[in-house]
Design a protein around this motif. Sequence first.
Motif, mmCIF file in Angstrom:
data_model
loop_
_atom_site.group_PDB
_atom_site.id
_atom_site.type_symbol
_atom_site.label_atom_id
_atom_site.label_comp_id
_atom_site.label_asym_id
_atom_site.label_seq_id
_atom_site.Cartn_x
_atom_site.Cartn_y
_atom_site.Cartn_z
ATOM 1 N N VAL A 71 26.083 -7.321 -3.218
ATOM 2 C CA VAL A 71 25.257 -8.493 -3.000
ATOM 3 C C VAL A 71 26.177 -9.602 -2.519
ATOM 4 O O VAL A 71 27.385 -9.553 -2.735
ATOM 5 C CB VAL A 71 24.530 -8.935 -4.293
ATOM 6 C CG1 VAL A 71 23.592 -7.853 -4.775
ATOM 7 C CG2 VAL A 71 25.502 -9.323 -5.381
ATOM 8 N N SER A 72 25.609 -10.564 -1.874
ATOM 9 C CA SER A 72 26.436 -11.643 -1.376
ATOM 10 C C SER A 72 25.922 -12.954 -1.928
ATOM 11 O O SER A 72 24.743 -13.256 -1.843
ATOM 12 C CB SER A 72 26.391 -11.659 0.144
ATOM 13 O OG SER A 72 27.040 -12.810 0.599
ATOM 14 N N VAL A 84 21.237 -15.121 -2.857
ATOM 15 C CA VAL A 84 21.729 -13.758 -3.076
ATOM 16 C C VAL A 84 21.008 -12.804 -2.130
ATOM 17 O O VAL A 84 19.793 -12.844 -1.996
ATOM 18 C CB VAL A 84 21.497 -13.335 -4.549
ATOM 19 C CG1 VAL A 84 21.946 -11.893 -4.762
ATOM 20 C CG2 VAL A 84 22.258 -14.263 -5.492
ATOM 21 N N ARG A 85 21.767 -11.983 -1.458
ATOM 22 C CA ARG A 85 21.220 -10.978 -0.542
ATOM 23 C C ARG A 85 21.738 -9.617 -0.965
ATOM 24 O O ARG A 85 22.900 -9.498 -1.360
ATOM 25 C CB ARG A 85 21.764 -11.204 0.876
ATOM 26 C CG ARG A 85 21.178 -12.348 1.616
ATOM 27 C CD ARG A 85 21.636 -12.313 3.077
ATOM 28 N NE ARG A 85 23.104 -12.411 3.226
ATOM 29 C CZ ARG A 85 23.792 -11.792 4.183
ATOM 30 N NH1 ARG A 85 23.188 -11.017 5.053
ATOM 31 N NH2 ARG A 85 25.099 -11.950 4.268
ATOM 32 N N SER A 108 29.043 -19.363 -11.380
ATOM 33 C CA SER A 108 27.824 -20.126 -11.683
ATOM 34 C C SER A 108 26.847 -19.289 -12.494
ATOM 35 O O SER A 108 25.950 -19.823 -13.143
ATOM 36 C CB SER A 108 27.152 -20.573 -10.383
ATOM 37 O OG SER A 108 26.630 -19.448 -9.697
ATOM 38 N N GLY A 109 26.969 -17.964 -12.415
ATOM 39 C CA GLY A 109 26.021 -17.070 -13.082
ATOM 40 C C GLY A 109 24.830 -16.705 -12.212
ATOM 41 O O GLY A 109 23.985 -15.900 -12.596
ATOM 42 N N LEU A 110 24.749 -17.292 -11.024
ATOM 43 C CA LEU A 110 23.585 -17.094 -10.157
ATOM 44 C C LEU A 110 23.457 -15.650 -9.667
ATOM 45 O O LEU A 110 22.366 -15.092 -9.645
ATOM 46 C CB LEU A 110 23.650 -18.055 -8.955
ATOM 47 C CG LEU A 110 23.455 -19.536 -9.309
ATOM 48 C CD1 LEU A 110 23.896 -20.433 -8.166
ATOM 49 C CD2 LEU A 110 22.004 -19.811 -9.682
ATOM 50 N N THR A 111 24.581 -15.043 -9.301
ATOM 51 C CA THR A 111 24.556 -13.650 -8.822
ATOM 52 C C THR A 111 24.033 -12.738 -9.922
ATOM 53 O O THR A 111 23.121 -11.930 -9.706
ATOM 54 C CB THR A 111 25.982 -13.198 -8.432
ATOM 55 O OG1 THR A 111 26.507 -14.083 -7.457
ATOM 56 C CG2 THR A 111 25.973 -11.774 -7.875
ATOM 57 N N LEU A 112 24.600 -12.890 -11.083
ATOM 58 C CA LEU A 112 24.260 -12.013 -12.196
ATOM 59 C C LEU A 112 22.833 -12.222 -12.687
ATOM 60 O O LEU A 112 22.129 -11.263 -13.028
ATOM 61 C CB LEU A 112 25.242 -12.266 -13.339
ATOM 62 C CG LEU A 112 25.323 -11.162 -14.362
ATOM 63 C CD1 LEU A 112 25.676 -9.846 -13.706
ATOM 64 C CD2 LEU A 112 26.358 -11.519 -15.411
ATOM 65 N N SER A 113 22.406 -13.465 -12.726
ATOM 66 C CA SER A 113 21.061 -13.780 -13.166
ATOM 67 C C SER A 113 20.041 -13.078 -12.267
ATOM 68 O O SER A 113 19.069 -12.477 -12.731
ATOM 69 C CB SER A 113 20.887 -15.295 -13.153
ATOM 70 O OG SER A 113 19.552 -15.648 -13.040
#
Length: 183
Positions: A71-72, A84-85, A108-113
């Motif tokens: 993911v990016s 996220v893509r 930031s936690g954004l990818t994992l969330s």
Amino acid sequence: MYDGDIASTLVTEDDIRAKTAELAVRIADDYAERCATSDLLLVGVLKGAVMFMTDLARALPLPVQLEFMAVSSYGSATSSSGVVRILKDLDRDIADRHVLIVEDIIDSGLTLSWLLKNLESRGPASLAVCTLLRKPDAVKVDVPVQYVGFDIPNEFVVGYGLDYAERYRDLPFIGTLDPAVYA
Ligand code: PRP
Ligand code: MN
Ligand code: MG
């Protein structure tokens, strides 16, 4: 190698090895019973988690299967955008499987969330997270993380899978990047 680009060493090779062994014992303890009839499935998040994933898999004294997802979140910039893509999806179905997401860092936690919601919707038997690094001061969204190697300060770090503009992933330790590199 990368002379002058690394300002300081934050986590040494020895630190990484010791912490990986420690996490492996905890994970094996937690999963031995649950995974008696179906192997634990490690889902590594490309590309950052590659080094940690392969070392963790070899340190775990129980059979594991390996899957990868790409993911990016923020490309070559030094802070997250929240976008996220999926660049590469899992090859297999994870329904009814015990899944452990392996990450190099939670910033930031954004990818994992996003990833947790995405994988949860596929119906795994269980879903947990193991990350080598976490930056408590950078977190924008709280995510439940069961296994954390090191909490680190909010500085830009590279090495052992972590990149800046795709470089430095091959360093065997984790260091801070000299600000001159990205200035
Ligand atoms: C980095 C890192 C994590 C994510 C953490 O990946 O490897 O996956 O960002 O950031 P966040 O918690 O703020 O979302 P990146 O998107 O740079 O891709 P890469 O792993 O290929 O370097
Ligand atoms: Mn990553
Ligand atoms: Mg990156």
